[in-house]
Design an enzyme around this catalytic site. Structure first.
Site, PDB file in Angstrom:
ATOM      1  N   ASP A   1      45.002  62.676  28.872  1.00  0.00           N
ATOM      2  CA  ASP A   1      45.408  63.965  29.432  1.00  0.00           C
ATOM      3  C   ASP A   1      45.007  65.065  28.460  1.00  0.00           C
ATOM      4  OD1 ASP A   1      46.493  66.027  30.869  1.00  0.00           O
ATOM      5  OD2 ASP A   1      48.566  65.539  30.440  1.00  0.00           O
ATOM      6  N   PHE A   2      43.710  65.130  28.188  1.00  0.00           N
ATOM      7  CA  PHE A   2      43.223  66.150  27.255  1.00  0.00           C
ATOM      8  C   PHE A   2      42.962  67.440  28.007  1.00  0.00           C
ATOM      9  CE2 PHE A   2      42.164  62.079  25.251  1.00  0.00           C
ATOM     10  CZ  PHE A   2      42.820  62.263  24.039  1.00  0.00           C
ATOM     11  N   GLU A   3      43.428  68.532  27.439  1.00  0.00           N
ATOM     12  CA  GLU A   3      43.298  69.820  28.105  1.00  0.00           C
ATOM     13  C   GLU A   3      42.461  70.787  27.291  1.00  0.00           C
ATOM     14  OE1 GLU A   3      46.539  70.814  30.485  1.00  0.00           O
ATOM     15  OE2 GLU A   3      46.872  68.692  30.855  1.00  0.00           O
ATOM     16  N   SER A   4      41.890  70.313  26.181  1.00  0.00           N
ATOM     17  CA  SER A   4      40.983  71.139  25.384  1.00  0.00           C
ATOM     18  C   SER A   4      39.852  70.224  24.904  1.00  0.00           C
ATOM     19  CB  SER A   4      41.724  71.756  24.194  1.00  0.00           C
ATOM     20  OG  SER A   4      42.279  70.741  23.388  1.00  0.00           O
TER      21      SER A   4
ATOM     22  N   GLN B   1      45.119  66.672  38.624  1.00  0.00           N
ATOM     23  CA  GLN B   1      46.126  67.743  38.687  1.00  0.00           C
ATOM     24  C   GLN B   1      45.728  68.764  39.754  1.00  0.00           C
ATOM     25  OE1 GLN B   1      47.210  69.375  34.790  1.00  0.00           O
ATOM     26  NE2 GLN B   1      46.346  67.580  33.779  1.00  0.00           N
TER      27      GLN B   1
END
Ligand SMILES: *[C@@H]1O[C@H](CO)[C@@H](O)[C@H](O)[C@H]1NC(C)=O
Ligand SMILES: *[C@@H]1O[C@H](CO)[C@@H](O)[C@H](O)[C@H]1NC(C)=O
Length: 394
Positions: free
Chosen positions: A169-172, A226
């Site tokens: 769940d990497f967001e960067s 998402q």
């Protein structure tokens, strides 16, 4: 002396819930994130409870535990559940969690749940690794910490409990994430004790800015997309329309079928409550229609929700989602070869179109390299650059 004949009875194994756990052949899986206490109550009935409390819920199949929010060096954060852990003396950002360890075992053995460890989250800021070798070593370390017991001396946050897989769940930006993912996938596939699953939680905007290249270079078993906080979210699903201009499950289904694992399951990720995960909560007939539409795609694996504390504060919602999932999809449009007749009409379209006039909602993508969608934000938001590949309305 009389001979004694022994009648050997079968030792029966208790299999409490045959349907529990991730079923790659099902379109009715439910995954719910636990660990971040996102509803935000420190005490009282809506404060996040221990993991096993939720595992008795028979509607839930998969629980990603959130988060390992630092990998090199290792960091864990489980919000208020971390209060029941202690720090490792030689690794003070890592929590030694006997209660979570026992709960994982209970969830797996008693309730048959699939427990994943979620890596990343919004607070992951380490940026990955400077070389593929460092990324591979990090994957080996994560495996030694949470995978099968090998006798390697290492701090194991969940002790002798062994997770069923990992969620990205990497967001960067995470440099060399493909190498990290490939190494972890290799270790999982080589394991003989059980089947391990690899999951990812990209945003619905395609391709995902942080996970995109990894999704194309590593085989995943499930992707928990998402469909919130972005223009493509479930709340922009147009009920009654066979083609969608914003909601893009079809794009993810296309990706799934051409990915390294063509049987990968795509989940409809939704907020579990109003205000959970920012924008995009939907329920009632809108959600029911979006689930029925998504179910027409053969890659559809079920629903993911963020997160457990929000879900339990939203009375009746999981029953609603389970009921929506149990409705069989209409037999039309089940294949990618379905012909779509485009009728050119002079009347104005009832929904947003990709050409002039479309305004992007808060948090939606409005720019970035390779992006071809609408660039104007709904008032009062402005398009703010978040890097080379991503600008959003804020
Ligand atoms: C912490 O431990 C207490 C006592 O066992 C338990 O009641 C509580 O639910 C736990 N909290 C969490 C968030 O795990
Ligand atoms: C982790 O916690 C358990 C239970 O409190 C304890 O027995 C064990 O020694 C701890 N492990 C380390 C490495 O500190």
């Amino acid at each position: 002396m009389a001979s004694v004949s022994l009648i050997l009875g079968f030792v029966s194994t208790i299999i409490p819930f045959v349907c529990a756990g991730f079923d790659p052949s099902s379109s009715g899986n439910i995954a719910v994130y636990w660990g971040q206490n996102s509803y935000g109550q420190g005490s009282g009935s809506f404060a996040q409870k221990n993991l096993a409390y939720y595992c008795s819920n028979t509607d839930i199949d998969i629980i990603p535990v959130a988060f390992m929010n630092g990998i090199t060096p290792p960091i864990t954060n489980f919000a208020n559940a971390g209060d029941n852990c202690t720090a490792f003396p030689d690794n003070t950002n890592l929590l030694n969690c006997t209660q979570i360890s026992n709960d994982i075992k209970t969830c797996q053995k008693t309730y048959g749940k699939t427990i994943l460890l979620s890596l990343g989250g919004a607070t992951y800021t380490q940026g990955g690794w400077s070389s593929t070798g460092d990324a591979q070593n990090a994957a080996q370390t994560v495996w030694n910490m949470f995978g099968p017991l090998t006798g390697v001396q290492i701090d194991r946050p969940f002790g002798d409990a062994v997770v069923d897989g990992f969620d990205f769940d990497f967001e960067s930006t995470v440099n060399n994430l493909p190498a990290f993912g490939a190494k972890l996938r290799g270790l999982m596939d080589a394991a003989v004790d059980k089947k391990y699953y690899l999951s990812a939680a990209p945003q619905c905007v395609f391709p995902d800015a942080a996970d995109g290249t990894t999704l194309d270079s590593v085989a995943f078993d499930l992707v928990l997309v998402q469909f919130y906080n972005n223009w493509c979210e479930t709340s922009n699903f147009q009920v009654g329309s066979s083609t969608q201009t914003a909601f893009n499950f079809d794009v993810w289904d296309n990706w799934a079928k051409s990915s390294l694992n063509p049987h990968v399951k795509v989940f409809l990720g939704i907020p579990a409550n109003t205000g959970a995960a920012g924008a995009g909560y939907t329920s009632g007939s809108q959600l029911k229609a979006a689930i029925a539409y998504s179910k027409q795609y053969s890659s559809f694996g079920g629903v993911m929700m963020w997160d457990m504390s929000q879900l339990y504060a939203n009375s009746g919602f999981i029953e609603e989602v389970a009921s929506d999932l149990s409705v069989s999809s209409s037999p039309t449009a089940t294949t990618t070869t379905t012909m779509v007749t485009v009728t050119v009409s002079t009347t104005s379209s009832s929904g947003p179109s990709s050409s002039g006039g479309t305004l992007v909602a808060q948090w939606g993508q409005c720019g970035g390299q390779g992006y071809t969608g609408p660039t104007q934000c709904q008032p009062p938001y402005n398009c703010v650059s978040g890097g080379q590949y991503w600008s959003s309305c804020q």
